[in-house]
Write an enzyme that holds these catalytic residues in place. Structure first.
Site, mmCIF file in Angstrom:
data_model
loop_
_atom_site.group_PDB
_atom_site.id
_atom_site.type_symbol
_atom_site.label_atom_id
_atom_site.label_comp_id
_atom_site.label_asym_id
_atom_site.label_seq_id
_atom_site.Cartn_x
_atom_site.Cartn_y
_atom_site.Cartn_z
ATOM 1 N N GLU A 125 -1.574 -67.618 -29.761
ATOM 2 C CA GLU A 125 -0.493 -68.597 -29.920
ATOM 3 C C GLU A 125 -1.055 -69.992 -30.170
ATOM 4 O O GLU A 125 -0.534 -70.756 -30.970
ATOM 5 C CB GLU A 125 0.394 -68.623 -28.671
ATOM 6 C CG GLU A 125 1.242 -67.383 -28.468
ATOM 7 C CD GLU A 125 2.294 -67.211 -29.552
ATOM 8 O OE1 GLU A 125 1.923 -66.974 -30.713
ATOM 9 O OE2 GLU A 125 3.485 -67.310 -29.233
ATOM 10 N N THR B 74 6.040 -73.669 -36.048
ATOM 11 C CA THR B 74 6.242 -73.979 -34.621
ATOM 12 C C THR B 74 5.616 -75.339 -34.288
ATOM 13 O O THR B 74 6.183 -76.138 -33.531
ATOM 14 C CB THR B 74 5.622 -72.876 -33.746
ATOM 15 O OG1 THR B 74 6.262 -71.649 -34.076
ATOM 16 C CG2 THR B 74 5.788 -73.144 -32.268
HETATM 17 N N1 HSE Z 1 8.781 -71.968 -26.467
HETATM 18 C C1 HSE Z 1 8.209 -72.120 -27.769
HETATM 19 C C2 HSE Z 1 8.907 -73.269 -28.470
HETATM 20 C C3 HSE Z 1 8.376 -70.846 -28.536
HETATM 21 O O1 HSE Z 1 10.125 -73.347 -28.382
HETATM 22 O O2 HSE Z 1 8.231 -74.071 -29.107
HETATM 23 C C4 HSE Z 1 7.791 -70.907 -29.912
HETATM 24 O O3 HSE Z 1 8.003 -69.667 -30.525
#
Ligand code: HSE
Length: 306
Positions: free
Chosen positions: A126, A181
């Site tokens: 990640e 992201t």
């Molecule tokens: N919790 C993370 C965000 C998940 O919202 O940035 C990303 O997939």
């Protein structure tokens, strides 16, 4: 040591409304399938379809290597990742590949890794994919059902298995756009007013209560978020229209899936109409999309070992 391991890991909805970086829901579909072979001369990761990600930049590489190094093994491996989950769509694509890679490597090395070790290794995937080692997607993808990150360090995850969850369906609408992201995390403010924090604590605590008493309507009611959604909504063209359309079509609740751009609704009936309404709303905002219906699902599974 094993020479071949095949595993599968599901897509996930991170945040699930008010639980930023904390809640996760594993979906029954789609899933990635990861095949790991160890009797090879050179390390290579291929994705099907080919997303042209260099091996060493693949999240799966970081996750698998972390498990290998933990076991002091430096053997080359070949990994084929059949991507059921479209990268950059907001339903935990990098998380599923990372979890699958870490789990496959652990099984191949006869390493009976605990969940927290697989989650820790997957979080490196990640970090490679988004710049942050958040564990909400990877926890849900590994464990399945509804997951709660109780602690990031040391890793501690609580879960409610899919068969004990309320009986709702999940409608996921994937617009034809990619939202990194990294980008949708960069716009989140570093500090929020205390009222906002208190509001989200109320919502997230109520969400857990709703899940535990298996009340789908209440899950929908608490599927709101004041911490990050207000900042992310503008990054998804048509979000407000999609939310309104799904609600009018009977959705119990609507929110952004993870960092977006996927938008999801939960329902206890009429999911087909909700899916159609979400696609039309995206269309009216100038975006093509595909909406599909699924349910909460199981976590990662080992399918084959030889
Ligand atoms: N919790 C993370 C965000 C998940 O919202 O940035 C990303 O997939």
């Amino acid at each position: 040591m094993k020479s071949f391991v095949k595993v599968t890991a599901p897509a996930t909805i991170a945040n699930f409304g008010p639980g930023f970086d904390t809640f996760g829901l594993a979906l029954d579909q789609p899933r990635d399938t990861i095949e790991l072979s160890l009797d090879v001369y050179e390390t290579q990761i291929e994705t099907v379809p080919d997303y042209s990600i260099p091996t060493k930049k693949n999240a799966a590489f970081a996750a698998a290597n972390s498990i290998a190094w933990k076991n002091r093994v430096n053997a080359p491996f070949h990994m084929k990742i059949v991507k059921g989950i479209r990268p950059g769509s907001g339903i935990g694509s990098s998380a599923a590949s990372s979890v699958g890679a870490a789990l496959a490597m652990a099984v191949a090395m006869d390493f009976s890794a605990k969940d927290d070790e697989i989650i820790q290794a997957s979080s490196l995937g990640e970090k490679m994919a988004s710049g942050t080692a958040h564990i909400d997607n990877v926890a849900a993808s590994l464990i399945g059902g509804f997951t709660i990150v109780a602690s990031r360090s040391p890793v501690e995850v609580l879960s409610i298995p899919p068969e004990q969850l309320p009986d709702f369906e999940v409608v996921v609408a994937l617009p034809d756009m990619v939202l990194e992201t990294r980008r949708s995390r960069a716009i989140i403010p570093k500090a929020v007013p205390i009222e906002t924090a208190v509001g989200n604590i109320s919502l997230s605590s109520s969400m857990v209560h709703a899940m535990m008493r298996r009340d789908s309507a209440a899950v929908g009611k608490y599927l709101r978020d004041e911490l990050v959604l207000p900042y992310r909504r503008p990054l998804i063209p048509g979000y407000d229209k999609v939310q309104k359309a799904a609600t009018e079509a009977g959705a119990l609740g609507v929110s952004i899936s993870g960092a977006g751009p996927a938008v999801f609704a939960i329902s206890d009936g009429g999911s087909k109409d909700i899916a159609k309404s979400m696609e039309s709303a995206f269309k009216s905002a100038g975006l093509k999309s595909q909406a599909y219906i699924t349910k909460p699902g199981k976590g990662a599974e080992v399918l084959e070992v030889s």
